[in-house]
Design a protein around this motif. Structure first.
Motif, short mmCIF file in Angstrom:
data_model
loop_
_atom_site.label_atom_id
_atom_site.label_comp_id
_atom_site.label_asym_id
_atom_site.label_seq_id
_atom_site.Cartn_x
_atom_site.Cartn_y
_atom_site.Cartn_z
N GLY A 234 44.65 27.78 -120.26
CA GLY A 234 44.76 28.42 -118.97
C GLY A 234 45.83 27.97 -118.27
N ALA A 235 46.13 26.55 -118.30
CA ALA A 235 47.18 25.74 -117.43
C ALA A 235 48.57 26.50 -117.59
N LEU A 236 48.79 26.62 -119.15
CA LEU A 236 50.12 27.01 -119.36
C LEU A 236 50.14 28.53 -119.30
N ILE A 237 49.01 29.39 -119.45
CA ILE A 237 49.37 30.83 -119.05
C ILE A 237 49.55 30.98 -117.57
N GLU A 238 48.81 30.13 -116.86
CA GLU A 238 48.96 30.23 -115.38
C GLU A 238 50.31 29.91 -114.94
N VAL A 239 51.06 28.91 -115.70
CA VAL A 239 52.48 28.66 -115.25
C VAL A 239 53.32 29.57 -115.49
N CYS A 240 53.00 30.55 -116.21
CA CYS A 240 53.98 31.68 -116.77
C CYS A 240 53.91 32.71 -115.53
N VAL A 241 53.09 32.93 -114.68
CA VAL A 241 52.97 33.77 -113.47
C VAL A 241 53.67 32.89 -112.45
N GLU A 242 53.03 31.69 -112.30
CA GLU A 242 53.48 30.70 -111.23
C GLU A 242 55.10 30.71 -111.11
N ALA A 243 55.62 30.54 -112.37
CA ALA A 243 57.23 30.62 -112.54
C ALA A 243 58.00 31.86 -111.98
N ALA A 244 57.29 32.81 -112.05
CA ALA A 244 57.66 34.30 -111.49
C ALA A 244 57.69 33.87 -110.01
N ALA A 245 56.51 33.50 -109.49
CA ALA A 245 56.39 33.09 -108.05
C ALA A 245 57.37 32.49 -107.40
N ILE A 246 57.42 31.40 -108.16
CA ILE A 246 58.66 30.33 -107.98
C ILE A 246 60.06 30.97 -107.82
#
Lengths: 303, 303
Positions: free
Chosen positions: A191-203
């Motif tokens: 989950g953590a690595l999948i979540e960071v994919c969308v978090e990266a777009a938010a960043i």
């Protein structure tokens, strides 16, 4: 496969095929083999990184970046960095001391095609490569964005994320975990690595924290749905299509979503999570269609 | 040990002892053991990271930071990050598939005290921790400085640095390397991480590129001198003092500075490099005394 699934698969596979070619081309450039004693190391990195996998994580970065009209080249490079972490983790997880797998993505694993020492080092180098890519000013002109990307990825891949989940997974062979613990394990491990994919777009979009909440909800839901689908594949899948050994969790006596819930309830839970994931996107129009299609695709895929 | 050496050792050991306590305290805080299935992972990281080693790399960051009056807390955190990379590399290098060492810093290696899978993951997690520390705004307020630190460390630890040198070292068991190749191997394997210690101070000082040249010269020279001293210790040292097995290079048929130059010429070469390293500091006064003392100490140390 229902009509919804068929069209999700079509939407996803078209974009994924285009992206996979870009990912391979980028790895080919980044991992040019030097003419010295490091040749074997680079060949091992190329073996693992080029030509294989669904490239789900780079695709998720692209899909989430679509929401905010983020430069596709920047999204590609961020997706590459996250894929580096994913590939490094596969190399290390496949080692004899860990999951001891001989096949991955339809090819021999790195320690089989090369040797264990080279596999350990190739994983370590892809781990560094992720941070080399994110810290390069060619990825994003704003140093604040770059350092936030580094921070998010270092947290997602470390002991409070992916690697911590992998440790829990090793312990799962010794202890019987309950559903809450398996859920936490999977939230960390995949989950953590999948979540960071969308978090990266938010960043990259410099989104305020509160505006990131629905995106995180989407990612958490598809992350768990993905893992349930994986557990179902481990029981019901075709090793030839999957390109790796299946049925290993049951053999190791590990509790999974399927062992704890049964096939039918696990399948229903995955479908519910997909609906819930898409509900988080209600504030978006057609620009979120790829994210919606990915959510459907995740439980429809056959490998 | 000459008078120069004796006073260098005194200067270095006093500052190093103070710093070692700070490094241990910081690792103790950063690696608080969670009450869940990741306990073993954190215990393995603590086993490797706390209480041992000369802390040469954090000390070099401090010494180079002295030149530019950089905040000591920032220098400590950057030193910690580099030490994380050093410790992770020791854990992975000691694995049975790599150098297969049972003892390190006078204690059992991580895979001996725990197991191989835990050792691989503990190394991976310390690798991430380095980038978590550097990307934290508590390390330095300027995001541009933080991202430059990340970039320098990711390049120094990856295939064009430390890990690339380790790969060459594995190949050294199969091929007979000449002096130029051994020098290049060591510049990568140990030199790159030593160089990034002084480069980090230059980044925090926002020094222009041309002003960094003497510092890089200093670092390259002491890096090679350090390795020659290590090769001499491997032949002449006391395993009890060193806290690890010695004589392994000769047993593995690897060429080293000592095998290629002989003991006397190797010792003379190390002394020459130390003088040359200190000559790079001629533009500095007393604020460079610690860097000078470290250069002397590196060839005088008995472990």
């Amino acid at each position: 496969m229902g009509e919804r699934g068929a069209s999700a698969t079509a939407i996803v596979t078209a974009r994924a095929a285009e992206l996979a070619a870009q990912v391979d081309a980028a790895f080919d450039r980044l991992l040019a083999v030097p003419d010295d004693a490091r040749r074997r190391l680079y060949e091992a990195m190329r073996h693992a990184a080029i030509g294989g996998g669904k490239r789900l994580r780079p695709l998720l970065v692209q899909a989430a970046s679509d929401l905010f009209h983020i430069d596709r080249e920047a999204a590609l490079r961020v997706g590459l960095a996250i894929e580096c972490i994913h590939v490094y983790s596969l190399i290390h997880d496949d080692l004899p001391a860990m999951d001891d797998d001989d096949m991955r993505r339809g090819k021999p694993t790195v320690h089989k095609a090369f040797d264990e020492a080279t596999a350990i080092l190739a994983g370590d180098c892809l781990h560094d490569l992720a941070f080399q890519i994110l810290s390069d000013e060619g990825t994003h002109p704003d140093p604040f964005v770059r350092i936030e990307l580094v921070r998010a990825l270092a947290l997602a891949s470390g002991p409070a994320g992916m690697a911590g989940g992998q440790m829990m997974d090793l312990e799962a062979e010794k202890t019987r975990f309950d559903l809450a613990t398996v859920t936490r394990l999977q939230n960390l491990k995949t989950g953590a690595l999948i979540e960071v994919c969308v978090e990266a777009a938010a960043i990259m979009a410099r989104l305020p924290a509160e505006a990131r909440v629905p995106l995180h909800g989407y990612a958490r839901d598809i992350g768990l749905a993905f893992q349930i689908a994986d557990d179902l594949l481990d029981v019901e899948g075709d090793p030839a299509l999957a390109g790796k050994a299946l049925g290993k969790d049951a053999a190791a006596g590990k509790e999974t979503f399927v062992s704890l819930l049964g096939v039918e309830r696990a399948r229903a839970q995955a479908a519910m999570l997909v609906d819930q994931a898409k509900a988080h996107l209600h504030g978006h129009g057609a620009e979120a269609d790829l994210l919606r299609a990915i959510a459907d695709y995740i439980v429809e895929r056959d490998r």
